[in-house]
Design a protein around this motif. Structure first.
Motif, PDB file in Angstrom:
ATOM      1  N   VAL A 100       0.941  -1.295   0.106  1.00  0.00           N
ATOM      2  CA  VAL A 100      -0.090  -0.132   0.042  1.00  0.00           C
ATOM      3  C   VAL A 100       0.839   1.327  -0.085  1.00  0.00           C
ATOM      4  O   VAL A 100       1.330   1.497   0.874  1.00  0.00           O
ATOM      5  CB  VAL A 100      -1.028  -0.065   1.233  1.00  0.00           C
ATOM      6  CG1 VAL A 100      -1.972   1.124   1.192  1.00  0.00           C
ATOM      7  CG2 VAL A 100      -1.647  -1.502   1.448  1.00  0.00           C
ATOM      8  N   HIS A 103      -0.590   5.602  -0.098  1.00  0.00           N
ATOM      9  CA  HIS A 103      -1.106   6.271   1.108  1.00  0.00           C
ATOM     10  C   HIS A 103      -0.422   5.700   2.306  1.00  0.00           C
ATOM     11  O   HIS A 103      -0.343   4.602   2.069  1.00  0.00           O
ATOM     12  CB  HIS A 103      -2.592   6.570   1.107  1.00  0.00           C
ATOM     13  CG  HIS A 103      -3.347   5.527   1.023  1.00  0.00           C
ATOM     14  ND1 HIS A 103      -3.936   5.187  -0.268  1.00  0.00           N
ATOM     15  CD2 HIS A 103      -3.718   4.307   1.799  1.00  0.00           C
ATOM     16  CE1 HIS A 103      -4.573   4.031  -0.114  1.00  0.00           C
ATOM     17  NE2 HIS A 103      -4.381   3.625   0.927  1.00  0.00           N
ATOM     18  N   PHE A 144     -13.944   7.423  -0.901  1.00  0.00           N
ATOM     19  CA  PHE A 144     -14.921   6.940  -0.066  1.00  0.00           C
ATOM     20  C   PHE A 144     -16.069   8.135   0.465  1.00  0.00           C
ATOM     21  O   PHE A 144     -16.443   7.799   1.532  1.00  0.00           O
ATOM     22  CB  PHE A 144     -14.202   6.426   1.018  1.00  0.00           C
ATOM     23  CG  PHE A 144     -13.285   5.004   0.721  1.00  0.00           C
ATOM     24  CD1 PHE A 144     -13.746   4.219  -0.339  1.00  0.00           C
ATOM     25  CD2 PHE A 144     -12.462   4.598   1.529  1.00  0.00           C
ATOM     26  CE1 PHE A 144     -12.971   2.932  -0.585  1.00  0.00           C
ATOM     27  CE2 PHE A 144     -11.933   3.312   1.340  1.00  0.00           C
ATOM     28  CZ  PHE A 144     -11.989   2.744   0.192  1.00  0.00           C
ATOM     29  N   GLN A 167      -6.142   8.194   5.622  1.00  0.00           N
ATOM     30  CA  GLN A 167      -5.242   7.749   4.609  1.00  0.00           C
ATOM     31  C   GLN A 167      -4.678   8.956   3.761  1.00  0.00           C
ATOM     32  O   GLN A 167      -4.852   8.887   2.592  1.00  0.00           O
ATOM     33  CB  GLN A 167      -5.833   6.728   3.769  1.00  0.00           C
ATOM     34  CG  GLN A 167      -6.291   5.338   4.571  1.00  0.00           C
ATOM     35  CD  GLN A 167      -7.373   4.534   3.883  1.00  0.00           C
ATOM     36  OE1 GLN A 167      -8.442   4.991   3.840  1.00  0.00           O
ATOM     37  NE2 GLN A 167      -7.008   3.185   3.446  1.00  0.00           N
ATOM     38  N   ARG A 414     -19.437  -3.960   0.575  1.00  0.00           N
ATOM     39  CA  ARG A 414     -18.145  -4.864   0.358  1.00  0.00           C
ATOM     40  C   ARG A 414     -17.939  -5.493   1.569  1.00  0.00           C
ATOM     41  O   ARG A 414     -17.418  -6.515   1.682  1.00  0.00           O
ATOM     42  CB  ARG A 414     -17.004  -3.947   0.051  1.00  0.00           C
ATOM     43  CG  ARG A 414     -16.646  -2.873   1.001  1.00  0.00           C
ATOM     44  CD  ARG A 414     -15.279  -1.996   0.747  1.00  0.00           C
ATOM     45  NE  ARG A 414     -14.636  -1.274   1.578  1.00  0.00           N
ATOM     46  CZ  ARG A 414     -13.622  -0.670   1.823  1.00  0.00           C
ATOM     47  NH1 ARG A 414     -12.576  -0.913   0.468  1.00  0.00           N
ATOM     48  NH2 ARG A 414     -13.148  -0.007   2.664  1.00  0.00           N
TER      49      ARG A 414
HETATM   50  C1  GLC Z   1      -8.088  -0.758  -2.152  1.00  0.00           C
HETATM   51  C2  GLC Z   1      -8.296  -2.044  -1.529  1.00  0.00           C
HETATM   52  C3  GLC Z   1      -9.330  -1.330  -0.481  1.00  0.00           C
HETATM   53  C4  GLC Z   1      -9.230  -0.226   0.187  1.00  0.00           C
HETATM   54  C5  GLC Z   1      -8.451   0.983  -0.695  1.00  0.00           C
HETATM   55  C6  GLC Z   1      -7.521   1.896   0.108  1.00  0.00           C
HETATM   56  O1  GLC Z   1      -8.971  -0.425  -3.291  1.00  0.00           O
HETATM   57  O2  GLC Z   1      -8.639  -3.079  -2.069  1.00  0.00           O
HETATM   58  O3  GLC Z   1      -9.787  -2.479   0.477  1.00  0.00           O
HETATM   59  O4  GLC Z   1      -9.947   0.457   1.109  1.00  0.00           O
HETATM   60  O5  GLC Z   1      -7.623   0.143  -1.681  1.00  0.00           O
HETATM   61  O6  GLC Z   1      -6.312   1.442   0.473  1.00  0.00           O
END
Ligand code: GLC
Ligand code: CA
Length: 556
Positions: A100, A103, A144, A167, A414
């Protein structure tokens, strides 16, 4: 195509929080994954993608990382991960971690420093901008929900967060930040993991020149997607990322990228692409419970077929997609593709046959192999996921009643795919001795691993057979490298294709409908798999029963 070690992988995604708890805190953990390795090995998979297990305040279940170098104590220790890697290796399974790097968490020390001194060194690690007349720098909407900008208390600066407010997005323009990320990536690769699933990587480049955009919703905000997804120039970063890290270890990389323009596909996943493979998103917005496809399951499946086949034709011989039907960000496939009344062994077992034998890397999501589904909640409070709650608020703002908004959440959240894994019919489905962090689906007495292990006609056994067929030494090369030809494309009820290599013809027939369907063409061959006891033929044509799925082999 030059053969590579990862071409024949069969993946299994683990959402660790919901897989297996071993210390009764109600949260799945790494020792739980180790405990279930024999189960996964019997299933036949060869790669596990484990969702984030790094230190995190868990605002987005681990996709908000506060320390890239350590495993969160809720999941175990770095030692536990080492053990998992070793134990998996003994069983021929490679572990890939979630990466990841778009962020961090707002609790990451870099961000904490950035907040203390936005104009200092760490301020440059993030995307900070001054507000305008008491307003955020622009009106982008977070993916989101709500503004994508949040004010840093006691300063004039706002930080960008494309996902939750916890994030903050990293600033990839900053060379120092990139170096720090590369070092972290290489350290994990040194530890012996097989590679990474790369999160949200399409967003690492932003075009901040646009200012306010015309609003596209009652919140006055704008989605802004084209300014922060696959933005021109992102390739420079992707190339550097690959050269400084992945390439040196010949690791497997699976990127979460949607909507790549066709002419760029080869650069992404061709022979020398930035990644080994990417997820094919072309079916993700199909849901027969909601939106444009509501109640139109038949037309919807046909549309999915056409999209998937079109993509396969474009990519043929040039690269691999990762083919999947489920993950932790979507409702479960039986619910997405089939009305409840049509869900039965035949319909559930034909679903994986659609994609399992396509060119590419097949991936399963935990619980898919036993036919787990979502269930209805009566209160919005029963959901935990922040994105789900943001969506609910958004629906209320759009004018829905509470009942309507909850119904939509039940159809789309989800989090329905994140209920605890159903291992047996004991308390909490064998997931935990404690109080599970999220309620178990009440159907666990009917749908669980132990029960299906004892029943030769179960969905689990069918998945086992599918995987064994994909790995069968006589057919494997064809499944991986054979050509792809669509069959019976005139039919709006059939999903059929053929894979050919060195005189071997493997033909896959799926009847997506609840009626008998006869093929137009004549086919023969040895039956390699069939979700019914028999296969009927008439004058060379196949008479397929409702939801029948068959694979036939012809050697010349
Ligand atoms: C991706 C992940 C998801 C997460 C998002 C932010 O889409 O699959 O679950 O919330 O990234 O990291
Ligand atoms: Ca635990």
């Amino acid at each position: 195509m030059k053969e590579k070690w990862w071409h024949d992988l069969i993946g299994y995604q683990i959402y660790p929080k919901s897989f297996q708890d071993t210390n009764s805190d109600g949260i799945g953990d790494i020792p739980g994954v180790i405990q279930r390795l024999d189960y996964l090995s019997d299933l036949g998979i060869s790669m596990i993608w484990i969702c984030p297990i790094y230190c995190s305040p868990m605002m987005d279940n681990g996709y908000d990382i506060s320390d890239y170098t350590r495993i969160d104590s809720v999941f175990g220790t770095n030692g536990d991960l080492k053990k998992l890697i070793e134990e998996a290796k003994k069983r021929g399974i490679t572990i890939i971690m979630d990466l990841v790097i778009n962020h961090t968490s707002s609790a990451h020390p870099w961000f904490q420093e950035a907040c203390k001194n936005p104009e200092g060194e760490y301020g440059k690690y993030y995307i900070l901008r001054k507000g305008k007349n008491g307003q955020p720098p622009n009106n982008w909407r977070s993916l989101f929900g709500g503004s994508a900008w949040e004010k840093i208390e006691g300063s004039e600066y706002y930080y960008l967060h494309l996902f939750t407010v916890g994030q903050p997005d990293l600033n990839w323009e900053n060379e120092k930040l990139r170096q720090a990320l590369y070092k972290m990536i290489n350290d994990w690769l040194e530890m012996g993991i097989g590679g990474f699933r790369i999160d949200a990587i399409a967003h690492i480049k932003k075009d901040l020149t646009c200012g306010n955009l015309p609003s596209d919703g009652p919140d006055g905000l704008c989605s802004g997607m084209r300014y922060f997804r696959n933005v021109k120039g992102i390739e420079d970063y992707l190339k550097e990322l690959k050269e400084r890290t992945f390439e040196k270890y010949d690791c497997f990389t699976l990127a979460e990228v949607d909507d790549i323009p066709e002419e760029r596909l080869e650069a992404y996943i061709g022979e020398n692409g930035y990644y080994s493979t990417i997820f094919d998103f072309c079916h993700c917005f199909h849901n027969c419970l909601d939106g444009a496809w509501k109640g139109r399951d038949k037309e919807m499946l046909l549309d999915v077929r056409n999209r998937v086949f079109e993509r396969q034709k474009k990519m043929e011989g040039r690269g691999f997609f990762c083919n999947y039907q489920e993950n932790h960000d979507m409702i479960r496939i039986p619910d997405r593709f089939l009305p409840k009344e049509k869900q039965n062994f035949y319909s559930l077992s034909m679903l994986p046959v659609m994609y399992f034998f396509l060119p590419g890397i097949p991936m399963l999501y935990q619980g898919q192999e036993i036919g787990m589904t979502g269930f209805w909640r009566e209160h919005i409070e029963d959901y935990v996921d922040l994105a789900t709650h943001n969506n609910y608020q958004g629906y209320l703002e759009q004018g829905m009643t509470k009942e309507q908004a909850l119904e939509k959440i039940n159809y789309t959240s989800r989090e329905n795919a994140r209920t605890p894994m159903q291992w047996n019919d004991g308390p909490n489905a064998g997931f935990s001795d404690g109080m599970p962090w999220f309620a178990v689906n009440p159907d666990y007495q009917k749908v669980n691993v132990e029960k299906e292990q004892q029943d030769n006609g179960s969905l689990l056994k069918f998945y086992q057979k599918l995987i064994a067929l994909r790995k069968h030494c006589v057919y494997q090369k064809n499944w991986v490298y054979g050509s792809f030809t669509a069959l019976e494309e005139d039919s709006d009820q059939l999903w059929c294709y053929m894979r050919c290599r060195d005189g071997q013809r493997l033909q896959v027939f799926v009847n997506m409908s609840d009626e008998w369907v006869t093929t137009k063409g004549c086919y023969d061959g040895k039956v390699l798999i069939n979700n019914y006891a028999a296969l009927s033929q008439k004058a060379g044509c196949l008479l397929l029963q409702p939801y029948q799925a068959v694979v036939l082999a012809v050697e010349s």
